[in-house]
Design an enzyme around this catalytic site. Structure first.
Site, short mmCIF file in Angstrom:
data_model
loop_
_atom_site.label_atom_id
_atom_site.label_comp_id
_atom_site.label_asym_id
_atom_site.label_seq_id
_atom_site.Cartn_x
_atom_site.Cartn_y
_atom_site.Cartn_z
N ARG A 68 0.81 -1.22 0.00
CA ARG A 68 0.00 0.00 0.00
C ARG A 68 0.85 1.28 0.00
NH1 ARG A 68 -5.10 0.10 0.59
NH2 ARG A 68 -5.28 -1.91 1.64
N MET A 93 -12.16 3.23 -4.67
CA MET A 93 -12.37 2.08 -3.79
C MET A 93 -11.05 1.51 -3.27
SD MET A 93 -15.56 2.14 -3.63
CE MET A 93 -16.07 0.60 -2.88
N ILE A 95 -8.41 1.85 0.33
CA ILE A 95 -8.08 2.45 1.62
C ILE A 95 -6.76 3.18 1.43
CG2 ILE A 95 -7.53 1.98 4.04
CD1 ILE A 95 -9.91 0.41 3.99
N ASN A 110 -13.94 13.76 0.30
CA ASN A 110 -14.57 12.49 -0.07
C ASN A 110 -16.08 12.66 0.01
OD1 ASN A 110 -14.75 9.65 -0.67
ND2 ASN A 110 -15.22 9.28 1.49
N HIS A 112 -19.54 10.33 0.79
CA HIS A 112 -19.93 9.03 1.35
C HIS A 112 -21.45 8.94 1.35
CE1 HIS A 112 -19.54 5.40 3.73
NE2 HIS A 112 -20.55 5.85 4.45
N SER A 139 -22.87 12.57 2.54
CA SER A 139 -22.01 13.52 3.25
C SER A 139 -20.73 13.78 2.46
CB SER A 139 -21.57 12.94 4.60
OG SER A 139 -22.66 12.43 5.34
N GLU A 146 -8.99 8.52 9.90
CA GLU A 146 -10.12 7.67 10.33
C GLU A 146 -11.05 7.44 9.14
OE1 GLU A 146 -13.95 7.61 13.20
OE2 GLU A 146 -12.56 9.28 13.43
N LEU A 147 -11.25 6.19 8.75
CA LEU A 147 -12.06 5.88 7.57
C LEU A 147 -13.47 6.46 7.70
CD1 LEU A 147 -12.03 4.22 4.89
CD2 LEU A 147 -13.07 2.37 6.21
N ASP A 148 -13.87 7.26 6.73
CA ASP A 148 -15.18 7.91 6.72
C ASP A 148 -15.43 8.74 7.98
OD1 ASP A 148 -15.76 6.73 4.22
OD2 ASP A 148 -16.56 4.94 5.18
C1 GRF Z 1 -21.03 7.12 -4.55
O1 GRF Z 1 -22.15 6.51 -4.00
C2 GRF Z 1 -20.18 7.74 -3.46
O2 GRF Z 1 -20.94 8.20 -2.38
C3 GRF Z 1 -19.30 6.61 -3.05
O3 GRF Z 1 -19.02 5.93 -4.25
C4 GRF Z 1 -20.08 6.12 -5.18
C5 GRF Z 1 -19.49 6.62 -6.46
O4 GRF Z 1 -20.47 6.70 -7.47
N1 GRF Z 1 -18.12 7.10 -2.39
P1 GRF Z 1 -20.07 7.29 -8.89
O5 GRF Z 1 -18.91 6.47 -9.41
O6 GRF Z 1 -19.70 8.73 -8.70
O7 GRF Z 1 -21.29 7.13 -9.75
#
Ligand code: GRF
Length: 216
Positions: A68, A93, A95, A110, A112, A139, A146-148
């Protein structure tokens, strides 16, 4: 900020949030210039959206990196080659290592798909339904180790309907994501949004812990 704010977007998938930014910042006097889109998968559809909009793209796959830290150092080098003032994770996707997060402290956002701090992690729509939540949403936050868990900037709530499925709920939340993410990026580019020792400030005033909260 002199000239538009350079933004680099990182993604792994569909890129609908990227598309919302492309559409939102398409006009001539835009405060944001999407300088590049970087994906960790060559098949990420978001790359096609970027190419269609004339934005530079790069792919950095983790295969071939020892771990990583090594991957994240290569990612930092790639991102910094575009000299961004802001980096936005839009469905990226992976970490991120503490070193990566520290490097972009105060300039890494980010999105979420939940009303943080509820439902960190994956499968948020399903979990909101299982928990019987009457409200769900999305959000935008600054990224910390800290993740999310980083300081919140803006949240949009949607009401949960009795007959919602994870798919119907996801659709409505997604529509809200496409409103609040470009908004947060614009605020940053305009110098209105900062992460300081006082936490998140907006127009020089500290934001409440929930950030701006937008209700239907
Ligand atoms: C979204 O739901 C976002 O909240 C999450 O990943 C998804 C990405 O969707 N972090 P997209 O690729 O922008 O359509």
């Amino acid at each position: 900020m002199p000239g538009p704010c350079n933004l680099v977007v990182l993604l792994s998938g569909a890129g609908s949030n990227l598309q919302a930014m492309i559409d939102s910042f398409a006009h001539a006097d835009t405060p944001v210039r999407i300088r590049a889109v970087i994906a960790n998968r060559a098949d990420a559809h978001g790359l096609e959206r970027a190419r269609a909009a004339g934005i530079e793209t790069r792919v950095l796959e983790h295969a071939g990196y020892a771990g990583r830290e090594a991957f994240d150092q290569a990612l930092i080098a790639l991102i910094d080659g575009f000299a961004p003032q802001l980096v936005a994770l839009a469905g990226f996707m992976r970490i991120l290592s503490p070193g990566f997060v520290r490097h972009y402290h105060g300039r890494l956002l980010n999105i979420h798909p939940s009303l943080l701090p509820r439902h960190k992690g994956l499968h948020t729509h399903q979990r909101a339904l299982e928990a019987g939540d009457s409200e769900h949403g999305c959000s935008v936050h600054f990224v910390t180790e800290e993740l999310d868990g980083g300081p919140l900037v803006v949240q949009a709530a949607v009401a949960v309907a009795p007959d919602d499925t994870p798919e119907t709920l996801a659709r409505r939340v997604h529509a809200q994501e496409h409103q609040i993410y470009p908004l947060a990026v614009r605020w940053f580019a305009e110098g209105r949004l900062c992460l300081s020792e006082r936490g998140v400030t907006f127009d020089g005033q500290p934001l409440p812990a929930s950030g701006h909260l937008i209700r239907p």
